[in-house]
Design a protein around this motif. Structure first.
Motif, PDB file in Angstrom:
ATOM      1  N   PHE A 149       0.932  -1.065  -0.020  1.00 50.17           N
ATOM      2  CA  PHE A 149      -0.014  -0.004   0.028  1.00 50.17           C
ATOM      3  C   PHE A 149       0.984   1.289   0.072  1.00 50.17           C
ATOM      4  O   PHE A 149       2.061   1.068   0.472  1.00 50.17           O
ATOM      5  CB  PHE A 149      -0.843   0.128   1.336  1.00 50.17           C
ATOM      6  N   VAL A 197     -12.378   8.035  -3.439  1.00 48.62           N
ATOM      7  CA  VAL A 197     -11.885   6.740  -4.222  1.00 48.62           C
ATOM      8  C   VAL A 197     -12.094   6.872  -5.612  1.00 48.62           C
ATOM      9  O   VAL A 197     -13.195   6.913  -6.258  1.00 48.62           O
ATOM     10  CB  VAL A 197     -12.654   5.596  -3.536  1.00 48.62           C
ATOM     11  N   SER A 231      -4.631   1.907  -1.532  1.00 40.30           N
ATOM     12  CA  SER A 231      -5.110   1.143  -0.630  1.00 40.30           C
ATOM     13  C   SER A 231      -4.476  -0.278  -0.670  1.00 40.30           C
ATOM     14  O   SER A 231      -3.738  -0.447  -1.711  1.00 40.30           O
ATOM     15  CB  SER A 231      -6.605   0.815  -0.615  1.00 40.30           C
ATOM     16  N   ARG A 232      -4.569  -1.137   0.225  1.00 41.35           N
ATOM     17  CA  ARG A 232      -3.815  -2.381   0.135  1.00 41.35           C
ATOM     18  C   ARG A 232      -4.321  -3.226  -1.057  1.00 41.35           C
ATOM     19  O   ARG A 232      -5.408  -3.594  -1.203  1.00 41.35           O
ATOM     20  CB  ARG A 232      -4.315  -3.149   1.541  1.00 41.35           C
TER      21      ARG A 232
END
Length: 249
Positions: A149, A197, A231-232
């Motif tokens: 990430f 997002v 994000s991850r």
């Protein structure tokens, strides 16, 4: 034709880059940038071009440095900074995108009461960077594997920083990887942070604010602070190329 020659077509890359950048509705993109801090350019690169650029990652001759994020507290993952000369496709896009974004940047600075104005072409802006000792290229190629990430951050590499940048997703979500969403946060004075997002497909580019953008308030425009990250990654491998317009010290 090998990947290097496709990425460096003799004499054609600047025209190709200008043509593909010109096809977008820049009035709409500029409005989205000013309203939300980011805007998506769908299919800036073809799937083949994405694979070719991602394929450069293990070829050290294209890069000036290799960064492991965990060593610096940046997150988990790695990236490489390109060295000059940039691959023609990326250099052409950097040159073609800059004047479109410079108009937005100058409008923002006017609204925020910032004296800095950006020249109309990228070569003139790079000269300003180099005159201040910022001579190292900043476009970079990022690679993520499961668990990686990128922490929220701002790409400010010196006293002179261009307030917008572009990231292009080279991998296909759902096929090459899962997770790994591009995120943008915005902190307004005395308010909770807002999170954006940004959904991207392979070849899509997102232009976004590096540091600040103006927001209209009851007493005029004020500055909001932005950071971006990833994000991850849940599975697979994700490659992204980042086009940053200022050079670094």
């Amino acid at each position: 034709m090998n990947a290097h020659s496709k990425l460096n077509p003799s004499g054609s890359s600047a025209l190709s880059a200008e043509a593909r950048v010109a096809r977008y509705d820049w009035q709409k993109l500029s409005s989205e940038l000013s309203g939300f801090g980011c805007s998506v350019m769908e299919k800036l690169l073809s799937p083949e071009e994405c694979r070719e650029i991602a394929g450069l990652y293990p070829q050290e001759e294209h890069f000036r440095s290799h960064i492991h994020m965990a060593r610096h507290g940046f997150g988990k993952g790695e990236y490489r900074y390109f060295k000059y000369p940039l691959p023609d496709l990326l250099g052409g896009l950097r040159t073609a995108l800059y004047p479109r974004l410079a108009e937005v940047a100058n409008d923002w600075n006017t609204r925020m009461g910032i004296d800095q104005r950006y020249p109309a072409n990228h070569a003139a802006f790079l000269k300003q960077c180099h005159d201040q000792g910022q001579t190292r290229p900043t476009p970079l190629l990022l690679q993520y594997v499961p668990g990686d990430f990128n922490c929220l951050h701002q790409d400010l590499y010196g006293d002179l920083a261009f307030p917008l940048q572009v990231a292009i997703l080279l991998s296909e979500p759902g096929k090459d990887f899962t997770g790994g969403e591009f995120v943008l946060t915005e902190q307004r004075p005395r308010m909770q942070s807002r999170v954006e997002v940004v959904p991207l497909r392979q070849g899509d580019a997102v232009a976004f604010a590096v540091h600040n953008r103006p927001v209209q308030g009851s007493k005029g425009s004020y500055r909001v602070n932005l950071k971006h990250g990833v994000s991850r990654l849940r599975s697979g491998m994700r490659h992204t190329v980042g086009i940053i317009f200022h050079d670094a010290k």
